[in-house]
Enzyme design. Structure first.
Site, PDB file in Angstrom:
ATOM      1  N   LEU A   1      -2.786   1.958   0.718  1.00  0.00           N
ATOM      2  CA  LEU A   1      -1.381   1.601   0.794  1.00  0.00           C
ATOM      3  C   LEU A   1      -0.688   1.821  -0.542  1.00  0.00           C
ATOM      4  CD1 LEU A   1      -0.866  -2.238   1.086  1.00  0.00           C
ATOM      5  CD2 LEU A   1      -3.110  -1.262   1.418  1.00  0.00           C
ATOM      6  N   CYS A   2       0.605   2.055  -0.465  1.00  0.00           N
ATOM      7  CA  CYS A   2       1.401   2.358  -1.653  1.00  0.00           C
ATOM      8  C   CYS A   2       1.697   1.069  -2.403  1.00  0.00           C
ATOM      9  CB  CYS A   2       2.700   3.038  -1.235  1.00  0.00           C
ATOM     10  SG  CYS A   2       3.929   3.085  -2.547  1.00  0.00           S
ATOM     11  N   VAL A   3       1.378   1.047  -3.681  1.00  0.00           N
ATOM     12  CA  VAL A   3       1.541  -0.166  -4.484  1.00  0.00           C
ATOM     13  C   VAL A   3       3.002  -0.641  -4.545  1.00  0.00           C
ATOM     14  CG1 VAL A   3       1.594   1.187  -6.643  1.00  0.00           C
ATOM     15  CG2 VAL A   3       1.098  -1.257  -6.730  1.00  0.00           C
TER      16      VAL A   3
END
Lengths: 122, 118, 99, 99, 122, 118
Positions: F77-79
């Protein structure tokens, strides 16, 4: 403040399975009915798809929330309305619906909405 | 007048919750009162204290907390809606409390105005 | 190209926008609330008049059953299941999911 | 009754459904993407022909500015700010927010 | 696998402020451009509203993400397309837009889409 | 064939993430491979381990974890998207890892098919 129960109209305009909106609206409705609030349901637009018979979610392996509507009368909720024009636009008839409803035209719906203290549109 | 405000919009993915905050602030600015602010559906995400936007962006969770503190109001959320979305005691922001839909119905019946932000 | 539509055509422009730009030999897959577009009523009124001869429209069986639509689907629709969905993505590239 | 619309009329049926049922003396408030309906182009094409004489349409100033629309709003629109929004909810009851 | 950069088309169909979709799509676009992927942007439907001049979010006290579009050329992204019909339908002209774009009719858009390896529709 | 799957739909508020799960399962069942499953936008909610639906309901977070374990794939997942929505290390479900959009672009360039569920 007297805290009198208010009449509540639930306006349901979305299909049954893509979002949990209808299902979470149903939980409000049950709670309100336990507070003696007078409840009515109005199905408009894609909300009508919630009432289609023979919804079978076993292939998707999810629960079929809409069967809960069959229990509405158990909670003394008998005011269930459907927009006639929206039923026609979807090629459906009363015989396709899982529960007995009252069909209304747009003018009658306008009057129905005006009769309620609280309107919740999902 | 006395308002009950229901918020069904999530904290970042739509503008609705922020509109509700602006409305609530202006209700108080006009010396009206708020019976209850209730978060339901995806609205429960507003109560997640792990939300950490970059410092130059709006932090709506903090704005809600400041509003609640300043005007001594409770921010309620529905336990069932919250559990399904992963907002529980461990990540609940201060100022919010996990309650049930009964609180919402009581507030609706007790207030002069009911308004939804979605 | 494979276009995926997961919104109801009665309340979203996703399918309409898709049809504005879809190529003659593209495939369209209806999933989730997108399957309401596969209704005989909707197809005969809104899609068949467009003369989309070479465009093939598929709809996902699992979502059709969940919505109680199996007896109301247009004969122009190719009903496929999830394994068939995977096959479609092998034979059609790229894949555009309409928001 | 006060109707609140927060969706764009170009991509949502919220305003259209609302207008089917709104009473003659109701008020409609456009907020968020709902303010796109206040555009002169949209009003003159889609709303003014409906002859909604007694129906009053408001739009939220803050959302109009955010979207760069201030010079394009129809003269039929009453522009109000957040304090005005609160006032509207005092004089109109109940309040229905269209999903 | 060769891992060659692919051409990517971002199809933007939503207004700028109600959802963070356009803004988060922009972050993908910047990252892709740093990987030497060839990038194009296509504004359709309400996506055109992202490009309107004079958006002023100070009253709302939020950031105006759309000013970032002015920096597209700094990232060597010059392929910005707009649907002519959708511009007209919204009563807008090219002079109303914050950056230079190429206006396309629906047939040209169809051809544009067909030229890309990857299409991301937001 | 080798797939990259991007999920932008939240875990409970729309059907999209569950459709993605069904699709991924069938990709493996047909002996194809998945280069990467990436969660972005509201899709990051899929990685919140605090999600606790009633026991008779679907738990999609668990389903993702089982899939990842069975086929030894990483769930990314994108931080930035995750921080804005309150998904951080403290509530990250096992099997998910917080990375950046660079991972997504690399995966897109390395795979035969790219598909989005929204």
């Amino acid at each position: 403040m007297e805290n009198l129960p208010k009449s509540m109209l639930f306006v349901l305009r979305q299909g049954p399975h893509q979002t949990p909106q209808a299902r979470e609206a149903f939980d409000i409705l049950l709670m309100a009915s336990s507070f003696a609030n007078k409840i009515s349901l109005l199905f408009l637009s894609d909300g009508l798809f919630q009432l289609i018979k023979q919804q079978d979610t076993t292939l998707l392996a999810i629960q079929n929330f809409t069967s809960a509507y069959k229990a509405l009368t158990l909670y003394d909720i008998n005011n269930v309305y459907v927009a006639k024009d929206d039923l026609l636009a979807r090629g459906l008839t009363e015989a396709d619906l899982i529960l007995a409803t009252t069909l209304l035209d747009d003018i009658e719906i306008s009057a129905l909405i005006a009769q309620h203290d609280i309107i919740l549109n999902y | 007048m006395n308002f009950t405000i229901l918020i069904t919009a999530p904290v970042f993915d739509s503008q609705g919750a922020y509109s509700a905050y602006q409305f609530a602030k202006n209700v108080f600015a006009k010396s009206h009162s708020i019976e209850q602010i209730f978060f339901y559906n995806a609205g429960v995400y507003n109560a997640n204290r792990f939300i950490a936007p970059p410092s130059d962006e709006l932090n709506l969770v903090q704005l809600w907390q400041m509003l609640a503190k300043q005007y001594s109001i409770k921010l309620h959320l529905c336990v069932a809606a919250a559990q399904r979305r992963g907002v529980i005691e461990k990540n609940l922001a201060d100022g919010f409390s996990i309650t049930g839909l009964g609180q919402l119905i009581e507030a609706i019946n007790a207030s002069d105005r009911f308004i939804v932000f979605n | 190209m494979l276009h995926i539509i997961n919104k109801s055509p009665f309340i979203s422009l996703a399918l309409k926008d898709c049809l504005r730009f879809a190529g003659n030999t593209d495939a369209i897959l209806l999933i989730e609330d997108g399957v309401y577009a596969a209704l005989e009523t909707y197809m005969s009124k809104h899609l068949i008049p467009l003369n989309l001869n070479q465009l093939t429209i598929y709809a996902l069986n699992e979502d059709i059953y969940a919505r109680g639509l199996i007896d109301r689907i247009s004969s122009k629709i190719n009903i496929i299941d999830y394994p068939g969905f995977v096959d479609l993505t092998l034979t059609n590239n790229p894949i555009q999911t309409w928001s």
